[in-house]
Design an enzyme around this catalytic site. Structure first.
Site, PDB file in Angstrom:
ATOM      1  N   GLY A  11       0.843  -1.199   0.000  1.00 50.13           N
ATOM      2  CA  GLY A  11       0.000   0.000   0.000  1.00 50.13           C
ATOM      3  C   GLY A  11       0.875   1.244   0.000  1.00 50.13           C
ATOM      4  N   ARG A  72       0.919  -5.040  -5.437  1.00 49.78           N
ATOM      5  CA  ARG A  72       0.858  -6.215  -4.555  1.00 49.78           C
ATOM      6  C   ARG A  72       1.063  -7.390  -5.503  1.00 49.78           C
ATOM      7  NH1 ARG A  72      -0.870  -4.168   0.501  1.00 49.78           N
ATOM      8  NH2 ARG A  72      -2.481  -2.569   0.360  1.00 49.78           N
ATOM      9  N   GLY A 102       5.592  -1.832   3.547  1.00 47.70           N
ATOM     10  CA  GLY A 102       5.098  -2.318   4.832  1.00 47.70           C
ATOM     11  C   GLY A 102       5.652  -3.692   5.172  1.00 47.70           C
ATOM     12  N   ASP A 103       5.025  -4.369   6.127  1.00 50.77           N
ATOM     13  CA  ASP A 103       5.651  -5.610   6.595  1.00 50.77           C
ATOM     14  C   ASP A 103       5.646  -6.730   5.555  1.00 50.77           C
ATOM     15  OD1 ASP A 103       2.979  -6.063   6.931  1.00 50.77           O
ATOM     16  OD2 ASP A 103       3.131  -6.808   8.996  1.00 50.77           O
ATOM     17  N   SER A 105       6.156  -6.233   2.374  1.00 47.61           N
ATOM     18  CA  SER A 105       7.321  -5.882   1.552  1.00 47.61           C
ATOM     19  C   SER A 105       8.618  -6.252   2.279  1.00 47.61           C
ATOM     20  CB  SER A 105       7.318  -4.379   1.255  1.00 47.61           C
ATOM     21  OG  SER A 105       6.085  -4.010   0.692  1.00 47.61           O
ATOM     22  N   THR A 125       4.396   2.888   5.242  1.00 47.31           N
ATOM     23  CA  THR A 125       3.002   2.434   5.359  1.00 47.31           C
ATOM     24  C   THR A 125       2.264   3.377   6.295  1.00 47.31           C
ATOM     25  OG1 THR A 125       1.544   0.726   6.288  1.00 47.31           O
ATOM     26  CG2 THR A 125       3.778   0.742   7.114  1.00 47.31           C
ATOM     27  N   ASP A 127       0.009   2.446   8.206  1.00 46.16           N
ATOM     28  CA  ASP A 127      -0.509   1.666   9.341  1.00 46.16           C
ATOM     29  C   ASP A 127       0.290   1.789  10.640  1.00 46.16           C
ATOM     30  OD1 ASP A 127      -2.454   0.758   7.643  1.00 46.16           O
ATOM     31  OD2 ASP A 127      -1.500  -1.169   7.238  1.00 46.16           O
ATOM     32  N   ASP A 129       2.642  -0.095  11.695  1.00 42.41           N
ATOM     33  CA  ASP A 129       2.606  -1.420  12.331  1.00 42.41           C
ATOM     34  C   ASP A 129       3.884  -2.221  12.136  1.00 42.41           C
ATOM     35  OD1 ASP A 129       2.335  -1.788   9.623  1.00 42.41           O
ATOM     36  OD2 ASP A 129       0.757  -3.289   9.776  1.00 42.41           O
ATOM     37  N   ARG A 154     -17.668  16.245  13.130  1.00 44.16           N
ATOM     38  CA  ARG A 154     -18.128  16.728  14.433  1.00 44.16           C
ATOM     39  C   ARG A 154     -19.035  17.961  14.286  1.00 44.16           C
ATOM     40  NH1 ARG A 154     -16.857  15.867  19.565  1.00 44.16           N
ATOM     41  NH2 ARG A 154     -14.984  14.659  19.246  1.00 44.16           N
ATOM     42  N   ARG A 171      -6.209  -3.040   9.202  1.00 39.57           N
ATOM     43  CA  ARG A 171      -6.780  -4.400   9.250  1.00 39.57           C
ATOM     44  C   ARG A 171      -6.343  -5.117  10.509  1.00 39.57           C
ATOM     45  NH1 ARG A 171      -6.002  -5.768   3.045  1.00 39.57           N
ATOM     46  NH2 ARG A 171      -3.899  -5.176   3.620  1.00 39.57           N
ATOM     47  N   ARG A 211     -25.532  12.556  30.881  1.00 39.73           N
ATOM     48  CA  ARG A 211     -24.814  13.709  31.439  1.00 39.73           C
ATOM     49  C   ARG A 211     -24.954  14.955  30.553  1.00 39.73           C
ATOM     50  NH1 ARG A 211     -20.281  10.970  31.361  1.00 39.73           N
ATOM     51  NH2 ARG A 211     -19.328  12.690  30.235  1.00 39.73           N
TER      52      ARG A 211
END
Ligand code: ADP
Ligand code: F6P
Length: 318
Positions: A11, A72, A102-103, A105, A125, A127, A129, A154, A171, A211
């Site tokens: 990604g 990918r 990322g991981d 890769s 990445t 992420d 992660d 908001r 994910r 409240r």
């Protein structure tokens, strides 16, 4: 080493371009040649190489996405495909490779290194992660994109006294949800690392309402469940919500200053390692300092969510 390659894989993430630029400029500064490998591991197998000069990486530091394109490529998990890629690189005279991704890769980079071809992993990445580094390139930009969206949602949530569900990427890792939820003042944050009890979540929302809270924001990481699934569960309990799925908007945009600096430091460090004929390492940042460590360490432990931060997010959103 005198000739190296650089690719982006998995990604994409904002700041990958800044990392490519750093690799190219640092290498040329030290009289090395650099080949850009296009389409990640797919291009590595097919020999899609192009020499990159100083000017080729001009005007990209501020751009999201990746000029080298990403892919990918399931085929690259095969032993034969990795050998083919090594052959292609050797035929071109390329002696080392920088993999920005990322991981998944990183697993590819580790396989190349184990087969005797020096590869260095640079964490690209959104992420956040990857074990061994405090931050990955793109995480900060993605966070800012999410926060901008939360702030906008908001506004309308307040006007209509509504509960909103915002689904973010992640994910397996809840870092985007947690950091954005904390920074965006979300009432509830759902992450894959922590089991969610829907009834407890509803009780919290109801306590808030009693409240005097008139609107609520729930941030859910896609790995927990989809925004729509959560909406259905809440509707079954009589709670009406609206859902926003942020999706790939989180992967684009101009990288923040922090991501550009991180990418520049890490890309340059990867070249320093290859210059010394060192492969099989991952580049990271810990306590503001650039570090490198064995690529295999990335897979020896699980990614952990910052539990103190998760606890804090609960304390601040009572
Ligand atoms: P990311 O790098 O962002 O985690 P992926 O998990 O999709 O993204 O991995 C990117 C690419 O890395 C894959 O498409 C594949 O080419 C390669 N890759 C993933 N897992 C492995 C593996 N076990 N061995 C070799 N290459 C892998
Ligand atoms: O790994 C980055 C990431 O954006 C994840 O957060 C997300 O789950 C995944 O990629 C989406 O992948 P794709 O772009 O292939 O749908």
């Amino acid at each position: 080493m005198k000739k190296i390659g650089v690719l982006t894989s998995g990604g994409d993430s904002p700041g990958m371009n800044a990392a490519v630029r750093a690799v190219v400029r640092k290498a040329i500064y030290h009289d090395m040649e650099v080949y850009g490998v296009y389409q990640g591991y797919q291009g590595l197998m097919e020999g899609e190489f192009k020499p990159l000069k100083l000017g080729d990486v001009g005007d990209i530091i501020q751009r999201g996405g990746t000029m080298l394109h990403s892919a990918r490529c399931v085929e690259f998990k095969e032993h034969e495909s990795q050998l083919q890629a090594i052959e292609r690189m050797r035929a071109q005279g390329i002696e080392g490779l920088v993999v920005i991704g990322g991981d998944g890769s990183y697993r590819g980079a580790l396989s190349l290194s184990e087969k005797g071809f020096p590869a260095i992993g640079v964490p690209g990445t959104i992420d956040n992660d990857i074990r061994g580094t405090d931050y990955t390139i793109g995480f900060d930009t993605a966070l800012n994109t999410v926060i901008e969206s939360i702030d906008k949602i908001r506004d309308t949530a307040t006007s209509h006294d509504r509960t909103f569900i915002i689904e973010v990427m992640g994910r397996d890792a809840g870092d985007i949800a947690l950091w954005a939820g904390l920074a965006g003042g979300a009432e509830t944050i759902l992450v894959p690392e922590v089991t969610t009890n829907i009834d407890t979540m509803i009780e919290r929302l109801q306590r808030g309402k009693e409240r005097g809270k008139r609107h609520s924001i729930i941030v859910v990481a896609e790995g927990v469940m989809s925004g729509q699934e959560l909406q259905k569960l809440l509707l079954e309990k009589g709670i009406d919500t609206r859902v926003s799925v942020l999706g790939h908007i989180q992967r684009g945009g101009s990288p923040t200053a922090r991501d550009r600096v991180l990418a520049s430091m890490m890309g340059a460090h990867a070249v320093e390692l290859l210059m010394k004929d060192i492969g099989g390492r991952a580049v990271g940042i810990r306590n503001q300092a650039v570090v490198d460590y064995e690529l295999r360490e990335v897979f020896e432990t699980e990614h952990h969510l910052d539990e103190d931060m998760f606890k804090l997010s609960k304390e601040l959103s009572i």
